[in-house]
Design a protein around this motif. Structure first.
Motif, short mmCIF file in Angstrom:
data_model
loop_
_atom_site.label_atom_id
_atom_site.label_comp_id
_atom_site.label_asym_id
_atom_site.label_seq_id
_atom_site.Cartn_x
_atom_site.Cartn_y
_atom_site.Cartn_z
N TYR A 134 147.03 28.90 15.29
CA TYR A 134 146.87 30.32 15.64
C TYR A 134 145.59 30.42 16.47
O TYR A 134 144.55 29.96 16.05
CB TYR A 134 146.73 31.20 14.39
N LYS A 135 145.71 31.04 17.63
CA LYS A 135 144.56 31.14 18.52
C LYS A 135 144.12 32.59 18.77
O LYS A 135 143.06 32.83 19.30
CB LYS A 135 144.87 30.47 19.85
N ASN A 136 144.98 33.54 18.37
CA ASN A 136 144.70 34.95 18.64
C ASN A 136 145.05 35.76 17.40
O ASN A 136 146.07 35.51 16.75
CB ASN A 136 145.51 35.42 19.85
N TRP A 137 144.21 36.78 17.09
CA TRP A 137 144.45 37.60 15.91
C TRP A 137 145.76 38.37 16.00
O TRP A 137 146.34 38.72 14.98
CB TRP A 137 143.28 38.55 15.68
N SER A 138 146.26 38.60 17.22
CA SER A 138 147.54 39.32 17.37
C SER A 138 148.69 38.53 16.75
O SER A 138 149.70 39.11 16.35
CB SER A 138 147.82 39.62 18.84
N GLU A 139 148.56 37.22 16.64
CA GLU A 139 149.59 36.39 16.02
C GLU A 139 149.67 36.63 14.50
O GLU A 139 150.63 36.21 13.86
CB GLU A 139 149.31 34.91 16.28
N LEU A 140 148.64 37.29 13.97
CA LEU A 140 148.57 37.55 12.53
C LEU A 140 148.55 39.04 12.22
O LEU A 140 148.15 39.45 11.13
CB LEU A 140 147.31 36.87 11.96
N GLY A 141 148.96 39.85 13.20
CA GLY A 141 149.02 41.30 12.99
C GLY A 141 147.77 42.05 13.38
O GLY A 141 147.65 43.25 13.13
N GLY A 142 146.83 41.37 13.99
CA GLY A 142 145.58 42.02 14.40
C GLY A 142 145.55 42.36 15.88
O GLY A 142 146.58 42.33 16.56
N GLU A 143 144.36 42.67 16.35
CA GLU A 143 144.17 43.00 17.76
C GLU A 143 144.31 41.76 18.64
O GLU A 143 144.23 40.63 18.15
CB GLU A 143 142.78 43.60 17.97
N ASP A 144 144.47 41.98 19.91
CA ASP A 144 144.57 40.90 20.89
C ASP A 144 143.16 40.37 21.16
O ASP A 144 142.51 40.75 22.13
CB ASP A 144 145.23 41.41 22.17
N ARG A 145 142.68 39.54 20.24
CA ARG A 145 141.35 38.95 20.35
C ARG A 145 141.41 37.49 19.94
O ARG A 145 142.10 37.11 18.99
CB ARG A 145 140.36 39.69 19.46
N LYS A 146 140.68 36.66 20.67
CA LYS A 146 140.65 35.23 20.39
C LYS A 146 140.03 34.98 19.02
O LYS A 146 139.08 35.64 18.62
CB LYS A 146 139.83 34.51 21.47
N ILE A 147 140.58 34.03 18.28
CA ILE A 147 140.02 33.62 16.98
C ILE A 147 138.90 32.61 17.23
O ILE A 147 139.08 31.63 17.95
CB ILE A 147 141.10 32.99 16.08
N ALA A 148 137.74 32.87 16.65
CA ALA A 148 136.62 31.93 16.70
C ALA A 148 136.57 31.20 15.36
O ALA A 148 136.25 31.80 14.34
CB ALA A 148 135.32 32.66 16.96
N VAL A 149 136.91 29.93 15.36
CA VAL A 149 136.90 29.13 14.14
C VAL A 149 135.50 28.58 13.94
O VAL A 149 134.94 27.95 14.84
CB VAL A 149 137.92 27.97 14.22
#
Length: 182
Positions: A134-149
């Motif tokens: 998963y690279k973007n919060w939109s893939e998990l129901g969130g906003e279209d923002r990049k995930i920072a691990v």
């Protein structure tokens, strides 16, 4: 907390009775950054009662703390994980008998910023985030923002526990921001 400080103070006194460098008035403690705040509190209380004693404390990770007792550069090796069999074997081969003392139990919790809007992630979703699936919060129901691990460095006990319990032995995505402390 007072009981913990007394317990650790007792451990330091015991160490003082059996360690030659400590008899000179110095105690060197290295290792886990998770244990570091507790150790600093205990050291301050101990040195207030025993001003002739000087305690030097540094972090660097659980692996570094254990390595420091094995190579003789520390009197106490702080670790937020249990010593591994191969570390015990190495210590024994160098004439060092590591004696573990549990001072506390901690927990690890994944966090997201409160403004994120994503909550109630499953263990599988967290694992996929950390694997980079998963690279973007939109893939998990969130906003279209990049995930920072964000991850701990590999010498950390926290990293070892995370790898075992969350990653199921898998690798953390190489693009993760690696931090040296909690």
């Amino acid at each position: 907390m007072k009981k913990l400080i007394k317990l650790m103070g007792t451990m330091l006194v015991t160490l003082a009775m059996v360690s030659a460098p400590v008899l000179a008035g110095n105690i060197v403690i290295k290792g886990s950054t998770t244990v570091l705040p507790i150790t600093q509190e205990v050291a301050e209380a101990f040195m207030a009662d025993y001003p002739e004693m000087k305690i030097s404390i540094s972090g660097g990770g659980s692996g570094n703390g254990i390595k420091a007792i094995i190579d003789g550069t520390a009197d106490v090796g702080n670790a937020s994980r249990f010593i591994k069999d191969k570390e015990v074997e190495l210590a024994m081969s160098k004439g060092v008998l590591p004696v573990p003392h549990r001072i506390a139990l901690d927990c690890i919790a994944p966090i997201v910023h409160p403004s994120n809007g994503v909550s109630d992630l499953t263990m599988e979703e967290i694992q996929k985030i950390y694997k980079g699936e998963y690279k973007n919060w939109s893939e998990l129901g969130g906003e279209d923002r990049k995930i920072a691990v964000v991850s701990r460095d590999s010498s950390s006990g926290t990293f070892g526990v995370w790898k075992k319990l969350v990653m199921d032995g898998g690798r953390v995505v190489p693009s993760a921001l690696t931090v040296a402390s909690n």
